[in-house]
Design an enzyme around this catalytic site. Structure first.
Site, mmCIF file in Angstrom:
data_model
loop_
_atom_site.group_PDB
_atom_site.id
_atom_site.type_symbol
_atom_site.label_atom_id
_atom_site.label_comp_id
_atom_site.label_asym_id
_atom_site.label_seq_id
_atom_site.Cartn_x
_atom_site.Cartn_y
_atom_site.Cartn_z
ATOM 1 N N SER A 225 0.815 -1.207 0.000
ATOM 2 C CA SER A 225 0.000 0.000 0.000
ATOM 3 C C SER A 225 0.860 1.273 0.000
ATOM 4 O O SER A 225 1.526 1.568 -0.983
ATOM 5 C CB SER A 225 -0.966 -0.050 1.186
ATOM 6 N N ASP B 255 10.392 5.651 -10.067
ATOM 7 C CA ASP B 255 10.028 6.423 -11.254
ATOM 8 C C ASP B 255 10.884 7.682 -11.403
ATOM 9 O O ASP B 255 11.286 8.044 -12.519
ATOM 10 C CB ASP B 255 8.552 6.817 -11.197
ATOM 11 N N LYS C 297 -0.838 -4.279 -3.216
ATOM 12 C CA LYS C 297 -2.123 -3.709 -2.771
ATOM 13 C C LYS C 297 -2.210 -2.281 -3.297
ATOM 14 O O LYS C 297 -1.631 -1.356 -2.741
ATOM 15 C CB LYS C 297 -2.189 -3.729 -1.238
#
Length: 704
Positions: free
Chosen positions: A477, A488, A502
Site C-alpha cells: 500500500s 520512477d 495492494k
C-alpha cells in the site's frame, strides 16, 4: 468444520480486532420458500437490496447478470466447503439450478437460494461430524498403517465425491491421515484421540449454533468477494469489531488474521505489536489452538469463526495467550509448536521511524551508511485535526532523523520498508516530498474514471544523496507508493523482493444493517503503472523464503488486475538504468557465494518441494522414511551455514528446533545489524557499488 462469518477483510487480533431435511432430501423444482430450519429476517432482505445498490458503484462496475450470478454461486460453495468434504456432486448438480438466478433474487431482496444451500450444508456437516466422532471414539490406537492408500494434500480442486459412500472413504482416509501425522509428530496415543474428539465436538457444537445473521453475512460476502477481495460486508456485531480495529483501543497481540480453508492464518504482524516484538509468530503461520495463561488447556480453533478466534486471542494488557501454530512451510499440518505472547497495546511510539549509522567494509574501503527503518506510515489524526503543532507523524519523524544524519555526513542512505503494510496516504505523499523537488507523487483513478494527481507542494529536497529502498513481500500500500515514486523519479534503487501489490482504495459505507467496505479507486504511479497485483518489482532482487502463491495480492481470489494509465507530468531526478546491468552482475556474484543467501536458496528449494507434494501415503514406514529424509536435508542445510560461520554443527532436529525457538525469543541477539541481517548488508554493498559507478560516470563526463 464450522461455518465462518466470512470476514476476508483482515481483522487485527487484539487491536480491533426444526424442519430439517434428511440427508437424502433434494431441492424442490421451484421453491419460493427457504428449505430448512434457518431463515432470513426481514431486515436481511432489505439489507440485501441496499448492498446490491451500493455495489453498482464498485470500481469494477460489474453488471448484475447471469455471469455474476454464476461467479457468486461458485464463491459461496467454495466458502462453505473449500476442501470438498461435505457436499457431493449430486448436491452441486441441484445447486446449479440457481446459477442464473442469484442476481434476480438479490435485486428483489430474495435470499431463498443462499439459505436453502446453507441449510443443506448444515445438515451435511452435522451428519459427517457425528460419523467422524463415532469413528474416533473407537479403538483408533489399533489402527494399522501398512496400506499404500494415498490422500490428497489439497482438496480445493478435487472432483466432488459422487455420493455419500464415496465421501465415507474420503473421510476415513482423512481421519487416518490425521492420526498417522500426529503419531509421527510424537503425540501420545491417548492425546491423539482426545484432541481429535475435542476438535470435532467443538466444530459440531459451533455449527449447531449458526444463526440467520451468520448465514446472511456469509452469503453477502460471497457476493462482495465476487467483486474483489477487499470488498466485505460486516454485520452490526462485526461492524463494532471493525471500529475497534480502526481506533486501536483494545489490547492483544498485534497480528492481522484471515480465515482460509478452515484455518486462522496470519497475514502480517503489526509493527510495534507484541507478536512482532516477540518474534515467534510469522506471516503465513496458521493458528490451530488458543489457550489462556500458563495453565488453561489450549482450545482447538480449526474451523472456528474468525471473530471468535479474535475474541479468544485479545485480552487484558499484561496477560498471556498461548497459540498452537502450524509454522509456514512446515512439513505437515500436524507439525505444530506452541508459543506464548504477552498481550499489550500497540503504541504509536513503537511504530516510529528509527535511524542508525553503520560502517560497511566494501572492497577494502569503509563506507558510512545511514539507515532509516519505517515500520508504518503513521499519523496522529486526532492531534492533527485539533491543530496540535506537535502532532506525531512519519514525515516529521523522518525529517528530524535526516537532519541528524546530515550532521554525520553518511555516504548514502537506506530506507528500510520491509514489513511495512502501509498507513496514511497523506503521510506517504509528504514523505516523498522530502526526496524530490516538487512534482506529482501518486495518481488516483476513481470508479467513474476520473484521475486525480497528488502533488509535492514543498520546494527543495531534505536529502539529496545516494539512496536505496529495501522492500519485501510484506511491503504494501503506502510503502508501494513511496517505493514506486522513488523508482520512477530515479531517486533511489529499489532492492529486495516484489512487494505485496495492494493498489486499491476502499471506503466504508453505513447500511441500514451493518456496513459495507467497498473498493472505489486504484493507485497509479506517476509513470502510469498500477501498483495493483504486480506490486513494485525491485531493480535488484533478493532470494526469499516467502511463497508468492500464498502471500500477496495475486494470491487472493478475484483481485483486480494490473493495468496502466497515462503518465503524469514529472521530471526524473536521475536515470539509474545505465548502471543496473553492472549492479546486478556484482550483486549476483556476491550472493551466490554468501552462505546466508545460499542457505535461503537451498531452504526455499526444500520447502517448495514439500509444498508441491500433491498427495501423501497412509503407509507409516514410507511416511516416516520421507520425514527422516526431509529432516536430514533440513539439518544439512543449517549445518552448512553454521560451518561457514565457524559454528559447531547441530546433532539433530531437536537441537535445531530449540535453536529456532531461542532465535525467536531473542531476535536482537546479534549487535551488529550487518551481521544479523544479510539483506541489509547486501543492500549496503549495492548502494556502495552505485556510489562508485556514479562517481566514475561523473569523472568520465568531465573528461568529455
Amino acid at each position: 468444520m464450522s461455518v465462518i462469518r466470512k470476514l476476508s477483510a483482515l481483522i487485527v487480533a487484539g487491536l480491533l480486532l426444526g424442519g430439517a431435511l434428511h440427508i437424502g432430501d433434494g431441492l424442490q423444482a421451484a421453491a419460493p420458500e427457504v428449505q430448512g430450519s434457518i431463515k432470513p429476517d426481514k431486515v436481511h432482505r432489505e439489507a440485501a437490496k441496499e448492498i446490491v445498490d451500493r455495489l453498482k458503484l464498485h470500481y469494477r462496475r460489474l453488471d448484475f447478470n447471469d455471469s455474476l450470478s454464476g461467479q457468486m454461486l461458485d464463491q459461496y460453495i467454495k466458502d462453505l466447503d473449500p476442501s470438498r468434504l461435505y457436499f457431493t456432486a449430486e448436491d452441486i448438480g441441484e445447486f446449479n439450478r440457481y446459477r442464473d438466478q442469484l442476481d434476480d433474487q438479490l435485486r428483489r431482496g430474495t435470499l431463498e437460494a443462499g439459505y436453502t444451500i446453507f441449510n443443506r450444508f448444515q445438515q451435511r456437516v452435522e451428519h459427517r461430524l457425528q460419523k467422524a466422532l463415532t469413528q474416533l471414539r473407537g479403538d483408533i490406537d489399533k489402527w494399522q498403517f501398512s496400506s499404500d492408500r494415498k490422500v490428497l494434500v489439497d482438496r480445493t480442486k478435487a472432483d466432488w465425491a459422487p455420493d455419500q459412500q464415496a465421501l465415507d472413504q474420503i473421510w476415513d482416509d482423512y481421519l487416518r491421515n490425521s492420526v498417522l501425522s500426529m503419531r509421527l509428530n510424537g503425540t501420545p496415543e491417548s492425546e491423539i484421540q482426545d484432541r481429535l474428539v475435542r476438535r470435532y465436538e467443538g466444530q459440531l457444537s459451533r455449527v449447531q449454533q449458526n444463526s440467520s445473521e451468520d448465514v446472511f453475512q456469509l452469503y453477502m460476502n460471497a457476493l462482495a468477494q465476487t467483486f474483489d477481495p477487499h470488498t466485505n460486508y460486516f454485520t452490526p456485531h462485526n461492524s463494532e469489531n471493525f471500529d475497534i480495529s480502526m481506533s486501536r483501543s483494545l489490547e492483544g497481540i498485534g497480528a492481522v488474521l484471515q480465515y482460509e480453508d478452515g484455518y486462522t492464518k496470519v497475514v502480517r504482524l503489526v509493527p510495534g505489536g507484541p507478536a512482532a516484538k516477540a518474534g515467534q509468530l510469522k506471516p503465513a503461520d496458521r493458528v490451530i489452538g488458543v489457550g489462556q495463561g500458563e495453565k488453561d488447556a489450549i482450545v482447538d480453533v480449526v474451523g472456528m469463526r474468525l471473530d471468535e478466534v479474535v475474541d479468544m486471542i485479545r485480552g487484558p494488557k499484561g496477560s498471556e495467550v498461548r497459540l498452537e501454530i502450524i509454522p509456514a512451510g512446515g512439513a505437515g499440518e500436524h507439525s505444530t509448536r506452541t508459543i506464548t505472547i504477552v498481550r499489550n497495546k500497540v503504541v504509536l511510539e513503537e511504530q516510529a521511524a528509527k535511524k542508525e549509522v553503520i560502517e560497511l567494509n566494501h572492497d577494502g574501503e569503509n563506507i558510512k551508511l545511514g539507515i532509516i527503518e519505517i515500520p508504518a506510515f503513521y499519523l496522529d489524526f486526532n492531534a492533527f485535526h485539533r491543530g496540535d503543532p506537535n502532532y506525531t507523524s512519519t514525515t516529521r519523524d523522518v525529517a528530524k532523523l535526516l537532519v541528524e544524519l546530515r550532521k554525520q555526513n553518511p555516504d548514502g542512505l537506506i530506507i528500510d520498508l520491509r514489513n511495512n503494510g502501509g498507513g496514511s496516504l497523506l503521510e506517504v505523499n509528504k514523505l516523498v516530498s522530502l526526496f524530490i523537488n516538487r512534482g506529482p507523487t501518486v495518481q488516483v483513478r476513481e470508479s467513474s474514471g476520473r484521475v486525480s494527481v497528488e502533488n509535492d507542494q514543498y520546494p527543495g529536497m531534505l536529502y539529496t544523496g545516494p539512496m536505496a529502498v529495501l522492500v519485501n513481500r510484506y511491503s504494501a500500500s503506502a510503502s508501494e507508493i513511496f517505493a514506486g515514486a522513488m523508482q520512477d523519479y530515479g531517486r533511489a534503487l529499489i532492492v529486495g523482493e516484489p512487494t505485496y501489490g495492494k493498489g486499491t482504495v476502499q471506503t466504508l459505507l453505513d447500511l441500514n444493517h451493518g456496513k459495507l467496505k467497498m473498493t472505489n479507486a486504484k493507485f497509479y504511479r506517476v509513470s502510469g503503472s498500477s501498483n495493483q497485483n504486480l506490486g513494485i518489482v525491485p531493480d535488484l532482487l533478493m532470494p526469499s523464503l516467502i511463497d508468492t502463491n500464498e502471500v500477496g495480492e495475486g494470491a487472493l481470489p478475484n483481485a483486480l488486475p494490473w493495468d496502466e494509465i497515462d503518465s503524469a507530468d514529472y521530471q526524473q531526478v536521475a536515470d539509474l538504468m545505465p548502471f543496473l546491468q553492472t549492479l546486478r552482475q556484482r550483486h549476483e556474484r556476491r550472493i551466490e557465494k554468501d552462505p546466508e543467501f545460499v542457505y535461503v536458496e537451498e531452504l526455499r528449494a526444500l520447502l517448495d518441494e514439500a509444498r508441491e507434494r500433491k498427495e501423501v501415503t497412509l503407509n507409516a514406514a514410507s511416511r516416516e522414511s520421507w520425514q527422516e529424509g526431509f529432516d536430514q536435508r533440513r539439518l544439512n542445510i543449517e549445518n552448512a551455514r553454521r560451518e561457514a560461520r565457524h559454528e559447531e554443527p547441530l546433532k539433530d532436529m531437536a537441537e535445531l528446533r530449540t535453536l529456532e525457538e531461542q532465535r525467536a525469543l531473542d531476535p536482537e541477539a546479534a549487535e551488529d545489524p550487518m551481521k544479523k541481517d544479510p539483506y541489509l548488508r547486501e543492500t549496503g554493498h549495492i548502494l556502495a557499488d552505485m556510489i562508485e559507478l556514479a562517481q566514475a560516470q561523473r569523472v568520465a563526463d568531465k573528461r568529455d
